[in-house]
Design a protein around this motif. Sequence first.
Motif, short mmCIF file in Angstrom:
data_model
loop_
_atom_site.label_atom_id
_atom_site.label_comp_id
_atom_site.label_asym_id
_atom_site.label_seq_id
_atom_site.Cartn_x
_atom_site.Cartn_y
_atom_site.Cartn_z
N PRO A 52 -6.40 -5.19 -0.91
CA PRO A 52 -6.24 -4.53 -0.29
C PRO A 52 -5.68 -4.66 1.23
O PRO A 52 -4.83 -4.20 1.62
CB PRO A 52 -7.44 -3.45 -0.12
CG PRO A 52 -7.85 -3.76 -1.46
CD PRO A 52 -7.79 -5.27 -1.77
N GLU A 104 0.91 4.15 -2.83
CA GLU A 104 0.57 5.46 -2.43
C GLU A 104 1.69 6.61 -2.62
O GLU A 104 1.75 7.81 -2.41
CB GLU A 104 0.15 5.77 -0.85
CG GLU A 104 -1.20 5.03 -0.66
CD GLU A 104 -1.76 5.01 0.61
OE1 GLU A 104 -0.94 5.51 1.54
OE2 GLU A 104 -2.85 4.92 0.95
N ARG A 132 -2.43 -6.20 1.07
CA ARG A 132 -1.37 -4.96 0.71
C ARG A 132 -0.94 -4.11 1.78
O ARG A 132 0.15 -3.54 2.18
CB ARG A 132 -1.86 -4.35 -0.55
CG ARG A 132 -1.83 -4.98 -1.86
CD ARG A 132 -2.03 -4.09 -2.96
NE ARG A 132 -3.32 -3.73 -3.40
CZ ARG A 132 -4.25 -4.21 -4.04
NH1 ARG A 132 -3.91 -5.39 -4.56
NH2 ARG A 132 -5.55 -3.70 -4.22
N ASN A 133 -2.32 -3.84 2.78
CA ASN A 133 -1.79 -3.17 3.98
C ASN A 133 -1.03 -3.58 5.03
O ASN A 133 -0.37 -2.84 5.78
CB ASN A 133 -3.24 -2.75 4.55
CG ASN A 133 -4.28 -1.57 3.77
OD1 ASN A 133 -3.53 -0.99 3.04
ND2 ASN A 133 -5.50 -1.83 3.89
N THR A 151 0.90 -1.09 -0.06
CA THR A 151 -0.09 0.13 0.06
C THR A 151 0.84 1.24 0.20
O THR A 151 0.49 2.04 -0.91
CB THR A 151 -0.98 0.05 1.31
OG1 THR A 151 -1.96 -1.12 1.21
CG2 THR A 151 -1.78 1.28 1.34
N ASP A 152 2.00 1.14 0.71
CA ASP A 152 2.81 2.42 0.81
C ASP A 152 3.33 2.50 -0.43
O ASP A 152 3.59 3.74 -0.95
CB ASP A 152 4.04 2.17 1.69
CG ASP A 152 3.81 2.00 3.39
OD1 ASP A 152 4.44 1.58 4.20
OD2 ASP A 152 2.69 2.61 3.53
#
Lengths: 156, 293
Positions: free
Chosen positions: B102, B81, B105-106, B77-78
């Motif tokens: 998601p 982003e 991925r977090n 996720t990082d």
Amino acid sequence: MAELSLRVNGTTHQVKTDPCRMLLSVLREDLGLTGAKEGCGQGDCGSCVVILNGRAVNSCLVYAGQADGAEIVTIEGLAEGEVLHPLQQSFIDRWAFQCGFCTPGMLMTAYGFLLETPHPEADEVRKAISGNLCRCTNYANIVAAVVAAATGGPQP
Amino acid sequence: MLASPTGYAAPTTLEDALDLLAADPDNTIIAGGTDLVPGVRAGRQTPGLLVDLRRLPLDHITAERNDVRLGARVTFTDVLESSVLAAEYPALVTAAADIGGPPIRNRATLGGNLVNASPAADGAPPLLVYDASVVLAGLSGRREVPLLGFFERPGHTVLQPGEILIEIRVPRPAGSTVSSFVKLGPRNAMAIAIVNAAIRVDLDHAGGVRQCRIALGAVAPTPIRALEAETLVVSQGLTPETIARAAAEAARATSPIDDLRATADYRRRMVEVLVQRLLTGSAAELKPGNGHG
């Protein structure tokens, strides 16, 4: 044994437990929050999803010790008393569930997603729920319910 | 009875983490846990003490003059982003979007993806085409190792007992360059790759190919580079004929197996298809007037 501090749905709990139990088990068995479900126990189905420090995670993959000091939101924390969260109301209005087993995880994934993407398109919602399996519906009502909840009603 | 870790610690310094690892060979690093927990549940792994990296400052994505440095705990996720990565490392960002879903991925980390050393690791081909290196920390000091050569065989890397992968370093691409990634899986999410591939093409000032990198996953015991295919593109350029030959050459660089996801034969064929697709896409992207250079 460890003393863990878990802030769940706004309330801080001191839980004395084996830090190598999964967070899902601690939520369900120690705190009585049985909304999150164990569907697969290995991060494949999403029925255990809760919000951990602002992000949707599979609680079956988080050791309790890893959640020490964390801020957690579960399905039980969405409604405010008798007032359902817009996502919950939208799921009801649009028949976005049947048996309900996937629903807490689905809602928490949607909740976490809307924190990041407050006004999504349907395709973005489809990707957002790609980690949540539903065996009853065709996902279409779920996607529509999330989009509808995002465009009307207060922000999460 | 399920195997269980014997204890849990969340050290606040790297030195403490290294000491804990050194105390017992069964003591095991945990970061996102998305590979470790299923492994423990299935009895494939039997960790002793879990040594959690979560309190160590290893989640940075910092642009230095010559490279970008990613802490081992950077999640996918990082990666998604990060504006730094979006601008200069599109293949890595595409790969991140193709991993899990998601909630995975977090939690799942770049460092964990590499150390887990699945031949199908989606983080590996992009980092290979970007010439990444990894920084390994042990009680006796640190060493920096090129990612090419980091993987030894499925599940095994050059990481020594007691070492922790703490950072991934990626040189900053310069000049006219394109890169891309594709993953072929049984479905669009929550799948292990049947084949994954990343390419990168750098042009020189005259518009000729200066450098080409082709990295492939899930088609050998480790992620690999298709060196002969790369040489072909550098020497002959990105013509349709060369692209077709390079794609065939890339397939010859593989040593895939039959497994539950696909046959070796299918994987070889798909390498050829995907490499051709990626190279053709890069040729189009590098055409003058397409916003590159």
